[in-house]
Design a protein around this motif. Structure first.
Motif, PDB file in Angstrom:
ATOM      1  N   THR A 126      31.428 -22.069  -5.730  1.00 50.02           N
ATOM      2  CA  THR A 126      30.945 -21.958  -7.513  1.00 50.02           C
ATOM      3  C   THR A 126      29.962 -22.176  -7.538  1.00 50.02           C
ATOM      4  N   PHE A 159      35.294 -26.592 -13.133  1.00 46.75           N
ATOM      5  CA  PHE A 159      36.393 -26.851 -13.196  1.00 46.75           C
ATOM      6  C   PHE A 159      36.990 -26.262 -14.686  1.00 46.75           C
ATOM      7  N   GLU A 160      38.306 -25.170 -14.522  1.00 48.99           N
ATOM      8  CA  GLU A 160      38.939 -24.411 -15.415  1.00 48.99           C
ATOM      9  C   GLU A 160      37.617 -23.807 -16.312  1.00 48.99           C
ATOM     10  N   GLY A 161      36.921 -23.560 -15.650  1.00 51.21           N
ATOM     11  CA  GLY A 161      35.985 -23.046 -16.152  1.00 51.21           C
ATOM     12  C   GLY A 161      35.144 -23.464 -16.970  1.00 51.21           C
ATOM     13  N   THR A 162      34.653 -25.246 -17.243  1.00 52.81           N
ATOM     14  CA  THR A 162      34.036 -25.534 -18.115  1.00 52.81           C
ATOM     15  C   THR A 162      32.530 -25.829 -16.768  1.00 52.81           C
ATOM     16  N   GLN A 174      31.808 -23.004 -22.105  1.00 53.63           N
ATOM     17  CA  GLN A 174      33.088 -21.922 -21.068  1.00 53.63           C
ATOM     18  C   GLN A 174      33.168 -21.138 -20.586  1.00 53.63           C
ATOM     19  N   GLY A 189      37.045 -17.787 -16.816  1.00 54.40           N
ATOM     20  CA  GLY A 189      38.258 -18.780 -16.551  1.00 54.40           C
ATOM     21  C   GLY A 189      37.795 -19.194 -16.040  1.00 54.40           C
ATOM     22  N   MET A 190      38.727 -19.833 -15.286  1.00 52.39           N
ATOM     23  CA  MET A 190      39.421 -20.892 -14.499  1.00 52.39           C
ATOM     24  C   MET A 190      38.680 -21.038 -13.207  1.00 52.39           C
ATOM     25  N   THR A 191      38.298 -20.160 -12.371  1.00 51.60           N
ATOM     26  CA  THR A 191      37.592 -20.241 -11.518  1.00 51.60           C
ATOM     27  C   THR A 191      36.418 -19.138 -11.433  1.00 51.60           C
TER      28      THR A 191
END
Length: 170
Positions: free
Chosen positions: A5, A31-34, A53, A57-59
């Motif tokens: 990340t 986590f979950e794009g946050t 956000q 997205g997710m990762t």
């Protein structure tokens, strides 16, 4: 899977002048794009919190932006720390606090900031004379000008050619 990340803040930059509310933008993932966001005073007390956000997205790493608002901002010219990090909902049991890839950016708060003027210092200028010249455009004081320009170590010493930020305050 060796996916990593990353969080990078592009706006605001180090020592930027910000108002009570300001935009935070950059790239990152969590986590979950946050992306978690918060503003801390010099004692570590939270002045604002929020999240954004990631477009990844997710990762995936992607662009993010959000506005943070300080309900009780500090006085004019106070330096605070913006923190941005990949959100970690498993805390406090797993991962680093407050989240992954913590980025810290010092910013200078002027709660009523409308923007700032750039003033190029010329021969014979003093901070007091600059303040007098700019009085029609701002109510900034000499202390505000000093606080807005961390390069000023001694208010009695400014250099020809320096570009000084003068906060536009009502």
């Amino acid at each position: 899977m060796p996916i990593v990340t990353q969080v990078k803040v592009h706006q605001p930059v180090k020592n930027q002048l910000v108002g009570r509310g300001f935009v935070v933008a950059g790239v990152g993932a969590g986590f979950e794009g946050t992306i978690g966001l918060r503003v801390l005073d010099s004692r570590g007390l939270e002045l604002a919190t929020g999240s954004a956000q990631s477009a990844g997205g997710m990762t995936g790493i992607g662009e993010f932006s959000a506005t943070l608002e300080m309900a009780s901002p500090p006085r004019n010219g106070t330096t605070v720390t913006l923190q941005a990090f990949g959100d970690n909902p498993g805390l406090p049991d797993e991962g680093p606090a407050p989240g992954f890839d913590l980025v810290e950016v010092p910013v200078i708060v002027f709660p009523g900031l409308r923007g700032w003027l750039l003033y190029r210092v010329v021969r014979g200028d003093t901070l007091s004379s600059i303040r007098r010249q700019l009085r029609p455009f701002t109510k900034a004081t000499v202390a505000h000008i000093v606080a807005a320009n961390p390069r000023i170590d001694d208010p009695d010493v400014i250099r020809v050619g320096w570009k000084l930020r003068v906060p536009q305050l009502d």
